[in-house]
Design a protein around this motif. Sequence first.
Motif, PDB file in Angstrom:
ATOM      1  N   GLN A  73       0.829  -1.203   0.000  1.00  0.00           N
ATOM      2  CA  GLN A  73       0.000   0.000   0.000  1.00  0.00           C
ATOM      3  C   GLN A  73       0.866   1.258   0.000  1.00  0.00           C
ATOM      4  O   GLN A  73       0.605   2.220  -0.721  1.00  0.00           O
ATOM      5  CB  GLN A  73      -0.928   0.005   1.218  1.00  0.00           C
ATOM      6  CG  GLN A  73      -2.010   1.059   1.100  1.00  0.00           C
ATOM      7  CD  GLN A  73      -2.785   1.242   2.381  1.00  0.00           C
ATOM      8  OE1 GLN A  73      -2.787   0.370   3.250  1.00  0.00           O
ATOM      9  NE2 GLN A  73      -3.434   2.365   2.519  1.00  0.00           N
TER      10      GLN A  73
ATOM     11  N   PHE B  41      -3.372   7.242   0.490  1.00  0.00           N
ATOM     12  CA  PHE B  41      -2.877   5.861   0.479  1.00  0.00           C
ATOM     13  C   PHE B  41      -1.634   5.713   1.342  1.00  0.00           C
ATOM     14  O   PHE B  41      -1.554   4.818   2.176  1.00  0.00           O
ATOM     15  CB  PHE B  41      -2.549   5.450  -0.964  1.00  0.00           C
ATOM     16  CG  PHE B  41      -3.402   4.352  -1.484  1.00  0.00           C
ATOM     17  CD1 PHE B  41      -4.737   4.591  -1.754  1.00  0.00           C
ATOM     18  CD2 PHE B  41      -2.893   3.097  -1.701  1.00  0.00           C
ATOM     19  CE1 PHE B  41      -5.540   3.584  -2.224  1.00  0.00           C
ATOM     20  CE2 PHE B  41      -3.694   2.080  -2.168  1.00  0.00           C
ATOM     21  CZ  PHE B  41      -5.015   2.320  -2.440  1.00  0.00           C
ATOM     22  N   SER B  45      -1.167   3.939   5.290  1.00  0.00           N
ATOM     23  CA  SER B  45      -0.385   2.700   5.408  1.00  0.00           C
ATOM     24  C   SER B  45       0.673   2.810   6.498  1.00  0.00           C
ATOM     25  O   SER B  45       1.295   1.818   6.855  1.00  0.00           O
ATOM     26  CB  SER B  45       0.280   2.367   4.080  1.00  0.00           C
ATOM     27  OG  SER B  45       1.398   3.194   3.870  1.00  0.00           O
ATOM     28  N   VAL B  80      -9.853   3.559  -0.339  1.00  0.00           N
ATOM     29  CA  VAL B  80      -8.715   3.193   0.507  1.00  0.00           C
ATOM     30  C   VAL B  80      -9.146   2.199   1.583  1.00  0.00           C
ATOM     31  O   VAL B  80      -8.483   1.188   1.825  1.00  0.00           O
ATOM     32  CB  VAL B  80      -8.099   4.451   1.151  1.00  0.00           C
ATOM     33  CG1 VAL B  80      -7.037   4.066   2.168  1.00  0.00           C
ATOM     34  CG2 VAL B  80      -7.487   5.350   0.101  1.00  0.00           C
ATOM     35  N   PHE B  83      -9.752  -1.199   0.071  1.00  0.00           N
ATOM     36  CA  PHE B  83      -8.458  -1.833  -0.212  1.00  0.00           C
ATOM     37  C   PHE B  83      -7.904  -2.472   1.053  1.00  0.00           C
ATOM     38  O   PHE B  83      -7.466  -3.628   1.050  1.00  0.00           O
ATOM     39  CB  PHE B  83      -7.497  -0.757  -0.742  1.00  0.00           C
ATOM     40  CG  PHE B  83      -6.117  -1.255  -1.064  1.00  0.00           C
ATOM     41  CD1 PHE B  83      -5.829  -1.745  -2.325  1.00  0.00           C
ATOM     42  CD2 PHE B  83      -5.104  -1.209  -0.117  1.00  0.00           C
ATOM     43  CE1 PHE B  83      -4.555  -2.190  -2.633  1.00  0.00           C
ATOM     44  CE2 PHE B  83      -3.831  -1.659  -0.416  1.00  0.00           C
ATOM     45  CZ  PHE B  83      -3.563  -2.158  -1.674  1.00  0.00           C
ATOM     46  N   GLN B  84      -7.947  -1.688   2.166  1.00  0.00           N
ATOM     47  CA  GLN B  84      -7.406  -2.215   3.421  1.00  0.00           C
ATOM     48  C   GLN B  84      -8.230  -3.380   3.940  1.00  0.00           C
ATOM     49  O   GLN B  84      -7.695  -4.342   4.480  1.00  0.00           O
ATOM     50  CB  GLN B  84      -7.353  -1.110   4.473  1.00  0.00           C
ATOM     51  CG  GLN B  84      -6.316  -0.060   4.152  1.00  0.00           C
ATOM     52  CD  GLN B  84      -5.903   0.726   5.372  1.00  0.00           C
ATOM     53  OE1 GLN B  84      -6.724   1.000   6.244  1.00  0.00           O
ATOM     54  NE2 GLN B  84      -4.647   1.100   5.435  1.00  0.00           N
ATOM     55  N   LEU B  88      -5.737  -6.228   3.104  1.00  0.00           N
ATOM     56  CA  LEU B  88      -4.848  -6.173   4.252  1.00  0.00           C
ATOM     57  C   LEU B  88      -5.475  -6.766   5.506  1.00  0.00           C
ATOM     58  O   LEU B  88      -4.832  -6.833   6.542  1.00  0.00           O
ATOM     59  CB  LEU B  88      -4.453  -4.723   4.549  1.00  0.00           C
ATOM     60  CG  LEU B  88      -3.300  -4.129   3.737  1.00  0.00           C
ATOM     61  CD1 LEU B  88      -3.647  -4.020   2.278  1.00  0.00           C
ATOM     62  CD2 LEU B  88      -2.967  -2.755   4.260  1.00  0.00           C
TER      63      LEU B  88
END
Lengths: 190, 213
Positions: A73, B41, B45, B80, B83-84, B88
């Motif tokens: 990321q 982003f 992170s 975002v 995405f996480q 993640l």
Amino acid sequence: MKNRTTAIFTVVALAVVIALPIVGLVLRPSSAFGGADSAGQAAIIQINPNYKPWFNNVWMQSTRTSEYMFGFQGLLGGAILFSTLGFFVGRTRGRAEAANEQAPASAGAKAAYVLIGIATFTVIPVLYFVVGYKPPSSEIICLFFALSAAIAAGFTFFALFFFRGRRKGLKEAVQTCAVPSMLRTVEGVS
Amino acid sequence: MSLLVPHLHPLLGEGGYDLSRLVKENRNSLLLLGSAGGFCFVLSSLKIPSVSGSCSHPTGVGLGAILFRPWVMTVIGTIVLGFQALLLAHGGITTLGANAMSMAIVGSFSAWALYRILKRVGAPMWLAVFVAAAISDLLTYCVTATQLAWAFPDPISGFLGSWTKFMAIFAVTQIPLAISEGLLTVVVVTYLVKYSRSELERLGALRMQKEAA
């Protein structure tokens, strides 16, 4: 802001941003520095001991994978942010060169930036594994991965897009010189 | 908490419309959009250790909310978070609505409003940007604490009891990070104003600055 003021402000701001976590690490040497979100989870279980998350992530099982993904990321974000910044800075430089206000940029600068980027990318994780003064929490490993990836991608993409932006700035100037009034009308319409 | 998801749709629609119009009107605003998205982003992170002894990460929505309208940043912030949550395993899919509420909606709208108000009062740009970014970051985590206290009221001391508990965990950790985020946002805005003035002016962003000058 003037050039000098901007530069001084940037350095001071970055110094404060770097110093704040170090102050935290020094003031609390015994803390584990786990995530605030896992502390929140612990508090939930303390309030309601019967609580179970009713949905778990489908594929992510190991923390190591998630650490690498945080690095990914950082890499993506650093690449996008610094490529746009590099483009803007390069375009300004190209315009200045076209107006004979600045000497042309050397091609060596590009290679230097790209090399610094690749070096950061390899050196920082290596340093982390060599130095590691105490077993850090997964959060700190995430920080190292994400930061090194962001800095490395930042240098590399800044360089690549600096030269792209410079070409654009030079081209723009040539076009404006050739047919300035016509171009301005076209720009005004669109 | 997932009940909050339906509330997102109108804002996401508005933001998506804004976003497509922005890019259609001027291709160059795509670059600024990239700066804002990339900033968001990177910052989300970085899990940074704080004085409280635990780690947390900044949000980075302040920059985009100041440059564009807050609806635009609602979309980027939700991307975002998605995405996480998906890649993640950070945040989670079922809590995406609650997280988007605190970060993408409250964060970006408070940053935008604070920046506007401070410029109207006549504050210099760096101060307005710093306060807007820092306070919106802090507010994001206050909203998270409130949501958690709402979902998990303490059996004895009730909502307020668990609210103070969650605030102590999230908001206190976030204070130094909010300062960092404010400073970094000011640095990026300074360079954008210096090097992409034409885009910013065409976009109408930072318009208040010219009026004040």
